[in-house]
Design a protein around this motif. Structure first.
Motif, PDB file in Angstrom:
ATOM      1  N   SER A  17       0.812  -1.232  -0.142  1.00  0.00           N
ATOM      2  CA  SER A  17      -0.112  -0.046   0.015  1.00  0.00           C
ATOM      3  C   SER A  17       0.666   1.178  -0.073  1.00  0.00           C
ATOM      4  O   SER A  17       2.172   1.130   0.167  1.00  0.00           O
ATOM      5  CB  SER A  17      -0.992  -0.055   1.345  1.00  0.00           C
ATOM      6  N   ILE A  19       3.282   4.247   0.086  1.00  0.00           N
ATOM      7  CA  ILE A  19       4.393   4.830  -0.243  1.00  0.00           C
ATOM      8  C   ILE A  19       5.229   3.506  -0.406  1.00  0.00           C
ATOM      9  O   ILE A  19       5.946   3.583  -1.373  1.00  0.00           O
ATOM     10  CB  ILE A  19       5.142   5.603   0.981  1.00  0.00           C
ATOM     11  N   ASP A  38       4.827  -7.521   3.431  1.00  0.00           N
ATOM     12  CA  ASP A  38       3.582  -6.691   4.031  1.00  0.00           C
ATOM     13  C   ASP A  38       3.001  -7.976   4.913  1.00  0.00           C
ATOM     14  O   ASP A  38       3.028  -9.187   4.445  1.00  0.00           O
ATOM     15  CB  ASP A  38       2.782  -6.213   3.060  1.00  0.00           C
ATOM     16  N   GLN A  40      -0.383  -7.839   4.664  1.00  0.00           N
ATOM     17  CA  GLN A  40      -1.622  -7.787   3.884  1.00  0.00           C
ATOM     18  C   GLN A  40      -1.485  -8.487   2.509  1.00  0.00           C
ATOM     19  O   GLN A  40      -0.602  -8.141   1.743  1.00  0.00           O
ATOM     20  CB  GLN A  40      -2.196  -6.241   3.268  1.00  0.00           C
ATOM     21  N   ASP A  64       5.551 -10.155   9.155  1.00  0.00           N
ATOM     22  CA  ASP A  64       5.084  -9.078   9.974  1.00  0.00           C
ATOM     23  C   ASP A  64       6.405  -8.345  10.535  1.00  0.00           C
ATOM     24  O   ASP A  64       7.387  -9.273  10.916  1.00  0.00           O
ATOM     25  CB  ASP A  64       4.280  -9.569  11.275  1.00  0.00           C
ATOM     26  N   THR A  65       6.774  -7.442  10.092  1.00  0.00           N
ATOM     27  CA  THR A  65       8.207  -6.792  10.237  1.00  0.00           C
ATOM     28  C   THR A  65       8.544  -6.613  11.802  1.00  0.00           C
ATOM     29  O   THR A  65       9.796  -6.309  12.229  1.00  0.00           O
ATOM     30  CB  THR A  65       8.462  -5.499   9.595  1.00  0.00           C
ATOM     31  N   ALA A  91       9.232   0.803   4.784  1.00  0.00           N
ATOM     32  CA  ALA A  91       8.014   1.575   4.550  1.00  0.00           C
ATOM     33  C   ALA A  91       6.915   1.032   5.801  1.00  0.00           C
ATOM     34  O   ALA A  91       5.788   1.903   5.723  1.00  0.00           O
ATOM     35  CB  ALA A  91       7.575   1.735   3.296  1.00  0.00           C
ATOM     36  N   TYR A 173       3.898   7.142  18.324  1.00  0.00           N
ATOM     37  CA  TYR A 173       4.026   7.203  16.974  1.00  0.00           C
ATOM     38  C   TYR A 173       5.472   8.545  16.718  1.00  0.00           C
ATOM     39  O   TYR A 173       6.378   8.151  16.016  1.00  0.00           O
ATOM     40  CB  TYR A 173       3.040   7.707  15.993  1.00  0.00           C
ATOM     41  N   LYS A 177       9.107   7.441  15.512  1.00  0.00           N
ATOM     42  CA  LYS A 177       9.739   7.834  14.360  1.00  0.00           C
ATOM     43  C   LYS A 177      10.930   8.838  14.427  1.00  0.00           C
ATOM     44  O   LYS A 177      11.915   8.957  13.848  1.00  0.00           O
ATOM     45  CB  LYS A 177       8.542   8.946  13.473  1.00  0.00           C
ATOM     46  N   ILE A 206       0.711  12.833   3.204  1.00  0.00           N
ATOM     47  CA  ILE A 206       0.936  12.174   1.879  1.00  0.00           C
ATOM     48  C   ILE A 206      -0.360  11.383   1.739  1.00  0.00           C
ATOM     49  O   ILE A 206      -1.039  10.794   2.804  1.00  0.00           O
ATOM     50  CB  ILE A 206       1.858  11.158   1.947  1.00  0.00           C
ATOM     51  N   THR A 208      -2.574   8.541   1.254  1.00  0.00           N
ATOM     52  CA  THR A 208      -2.088   6.782   1.283  1.00  0.00           C
ATOM     53  C   THR A 208      -3.402   6.479   2.121  1.00  0.00           C
ATOM     54  O   THR A 208      -4.123   7.070   2.638  1.00  0.00           O
ATOM     55  CB  THR A 208      -1.051   6.488   1.891  1.00  0.00           C
TER      56      THR A 208
HETATM   57  N1  LIG Z   1       1.029   8.894   4.690  1.00  0.00           N
HETATM   58  C1  LIG Z   1       1.568   9.849   5.475  1.00  0.00           C
HETATM   59  O1  LIG Z   1       0.994  10.980   5.489  1.00  0.00           O
HETATM   60  C2  LIG Z   1       2.826   9.686   6.066  1.00  0.00           C
HETATM   61  C3  LIG Z   1       3.393  10.466   6.661  1.00  0.00           C
HETATM   62  C4  LIG Z   1       4.732  10.278   7.217  1.00  0.00           C
HETATM   63  C5  LIG Z   1       5.177   8.985   7.451  1.00  0.00           C
HETATM   64  N2  LIG Z   1       4.557   8.109   6.976  1.00  0.00           N
HETATM   65  C6  LIG Z   1       4.819   6.804   7.141  1.00  0.00           C
HETATM   66  O2  LIG Z   1       4.966   6.125   5.690  1.00  0.00           O
HETATM   67  C7  LIG Z   1       4.984   4.726   5.859  1.00  0.00           C
HETATM   68  C8  LIG Z   1       4.115   4.075   4.825  1.00  0.00           C
HETATM   69  O3  LIG Z   1       2.976   4.655   5.213  1.00  0.00           O
HETATM   70  P1  LIG Z   1       1.700   4.851   4.176  1.00  0.00           P
HETATM   71  O4  LIG Z   1       1.267   6.356   4.503  1.00  0.00           O
HETATM   72  O5  LIG Z   1       2.265   4.475   2.958  1.00  0.00           O
HETATM   73  O6  LIG Z   1       0.449   3.965   4.787  1.00  0.00           O
HETATM   74  P2  LIG Z   1      -0.213   2.666   4.444  1.00  0.00           P
HETATM   75  O7  LIG Z   1      -1.316   2.318   5.263  1.00  0.00           O
HETATM   76  O8  LIG Z   1      -0.961   3.007   2.806  1.00  0.00           O
HETATM   77  O9  LIG Z   1       0.960   1.611   4.012  1.00  0.00           O
HETATM   78  C9  LIG Z   1       1.423   0.833   5.174  1.00  0.00           C
HETATM   79  C10 LIG Z   1       1.688  -0.385   4.846  1.00  0.00           C
HETATM   80  O10 LIG Z   1       2.282  -0.934   6.060  1.00  0.00           O
HETATM   81  C11 LIG Z   1       1.859  -2.308   6.337  1.00  0.00           C
HETATM   82  N3  LIG Z   1       2.267  -2.614   7.675  1.00  0.00           N
HETATM   83  C12 LIG Z   1       1.684  -2.194   8.836  1.00  0.00           C
HETATM   84  N4  LIG Z   1       2.193  -3.053   9.833  1.00  0.00           N
HETATM   85  C13 LIG Z   1       3.115  -3.935   9.198  1.00  0.00           C
HETATM   86  C14 LIG Z   1       3.763  -4.803  10.013  1.00  0.00           C
HETATM   87  N5  LIG Z   1       3.939  -5.126  11.197  1.00  0.00           N
HETATM   88  N6  LIG Z   1       4.672  -5.615   9.125  1.00  0.00           N
HETATM   89  C15 LIG Z   1       4.478  -5.510   7.778  1.00  0.00           C
HETATM   90  N7  LIG Z   1       3.757  -4.634   7.160  1.00  0.00           N
HETATM   91  C16 LIG Z   1       3.031  -3.623   7.857  1.00  0.00           C
HETATM   92  C17 LIG Z   1       0.450  -2.145   5.923  1.00  0.00           C
HETATM   93  O11 LIG Z   1      -0.152  -3.313   5.671  1.00  0.00           O
HETATM   94  C18 LIG Z   1       0.433  -1.255   4.846  1.00  0.00           C
HETATM   95  O12 LIG Z   1       0.510  -1.792   3.468  1.00  0.00           O
HETATM   96  C19 LIG Z   1       4.713   4.469   7.471  1.00  0.00           C
HETATM   97  O13 LIG Z   1       5.998   3.920   7.942  1.00  0.00           O
HETATM   98  C20 LIG Z   1       4.108   5.947   7.882  1.00  0.00           C
HETATM   99  O14 LIG Z   1       4.519   5.904   9.316  1.00  0.00           O
HETATM  100  C21 LIG Z   1       3.230   8.425   6.167  1.00  0.00           C
END
Ligand SMILES: NC(=O)c1ccc[n+]([C@@H]2O[C@H](COP(=O)([O-])OP(=O)(O)OC[C@H]3O[C@@H](n4cnc5c(N)ncnc54)[C@H](O)[C@@H]3O)[C@@H](O)[C@H]2O)c1
Length: 267
Positions: A17, A19, A38, A40, A64-65, A91, A173, A177, A206, A208
């Motif tokens: 999903s 990023i 992932d 999912q 599961d990371t 990510a 969170y 980070k 972002i 997502t």
């Molecule tokens: N979207 C934003 O605005 C934003 C801003 C800053 C940072 N981020 C960071 O970017 C990264 C990606 O997030 P995103 O926005 O693409 O969200 P997203 O929810 O679209 O993608 C996150 C993915 O991580 C997977 N995931 C969650 N827990 C997991 C685990 N334990 N093991 C494996 N996979 C796991 C989910 O299934 C999902 O596919 C994250 O680390 C998030 O904190 C996002």
């Protein structure tokens, strides 16, 4: 023309999903073989299938990371599938831990229930497990593999602007980070001698899966309107920065976390 990651192999966690998926697709178009990791399964398989549909090489590995054994298996499987590992992108992440302890729903809807004074310990632990310890496990296992292969490599972490500014109700969170930013520096300090660079990106707002609800409720648009660039970013825009940090154009850059945030802290 050869891509920037021709003949390379990369693992992208969170590749089902947002990023992570955008990074998988971009890296594959630049020539890399991709292991999508992932929790999912359906969406993760879909990312891999899209890459193969475009003529690329990709495999999904359920991971599961935050689970050490699963991360060890992930790196082993990646190496077996494509014969090498050059890049790790971490990510995978969660913005909060639903379904645990005193579940009060989305912290962005009911922030009081998520203040530190009200926060369930297991919820705090879960966010730290995925967003910080999971990143360390992925970086560590990737580094071990790259050192064994002897050709160097890159690690790119995904932090957040939340690493730098406190946000009431999501302290777990923010702290995770902030830890990722320091972890990235420590990785760079330790791994440079092996030709492995470690950098990060710190995205701002972002669009997502993680932020869909915030966007539907207009919260993100209000935040984004105050940015110098005045808008929400796209996952592909973060992926471009991750590509830069994973590719040859950043070969003298390590230990840095690059804001991909529309200028969040410039005003
Ligand atoms: N979207 C934003 O605005 C934003 C801003 C800053 C940072 N981020 C960071 O970017 C990264 C990606 O997030 P995103 O926005 O693409 O969200 P997203 O929810 O679209 O993608 C996150 C993915 O991580 C997977 N995931 C969650 N827990 C997991 C685990 N334990 N093991 C494996 N996979 C796991 C989910 O299934 C999902 O596919 C994250 O680390 C998030 O904190 C996002």
């Amino acid at each position: 023309m050869a891509g920037q990651l021709e003949d390379r192999a990369a693992i992208v966690t969170g590749g089902a999903s947002g990023i992570g998926r955008a990074t998988c697709l971009l890296f594959a178009r630049e020539g890399a073989a991709i292991v999508v990791a992932d929790v999912q399964d359906g969406a993760g398989e879909e990312t891999a299938a899209r890459i193969r549909g475009e003529g690329g090489r990709a495999k999904f590995v359920h991971t599961d990371t935050s689970d050490e054994a699963q991360v060890v298996d992930l790196v082993r499987e990646a190496s077996a599938a494509f014969g090498r590992l050059d890049a790790m992108v971490t990510a995978a992440g969660v913005s909060y831990a639903p379904g645990l302890g005193d579940d009060a729903g989305d912290p962005f809807q009911r922030p009081a229930a998520w203040l530190i004074v009200n926060k369930a310990t297991e919820r705090w632990r879960r966010v730290l497990d995925v967003n910080l310890t999971g990143v360390m496990l992925c970086a560590r296992e990737a580094a071990r593999q790259m050192i064994a292969e002897g050709h160097g490599g890159t690690i790119v972490t995904v932090a957040s602007t939340a690493a730098y500014v406190p946000n009431a109700s999501i302290a777990d969170y923010c702290v995770a980070k902030a830890g990722v930013v320091m972890l990235t520096k420590c990785l760079a300090a330790e791994l440079g001698q092996h030709g492995i660079r470690a950098n990060g990106v710190a995205p701002g707002p972002i669009e997502t899966g993680m932020t869909r609800d915030l966007i539907e409720r207009g919260v993100f648009q209000q935040q984004a309107a105050r940015l110098p660039l005045g808008r929400i970013g796209g996952a592909d825009e973060v992926a471009q920065a991750i590509l830069f940090l994973s590719g040859p154009q950043s070969r003298f850059v390590t230990g840095k976390t690059l804001g991909v945030d529309g200028g969040t802290y410039t005003i």
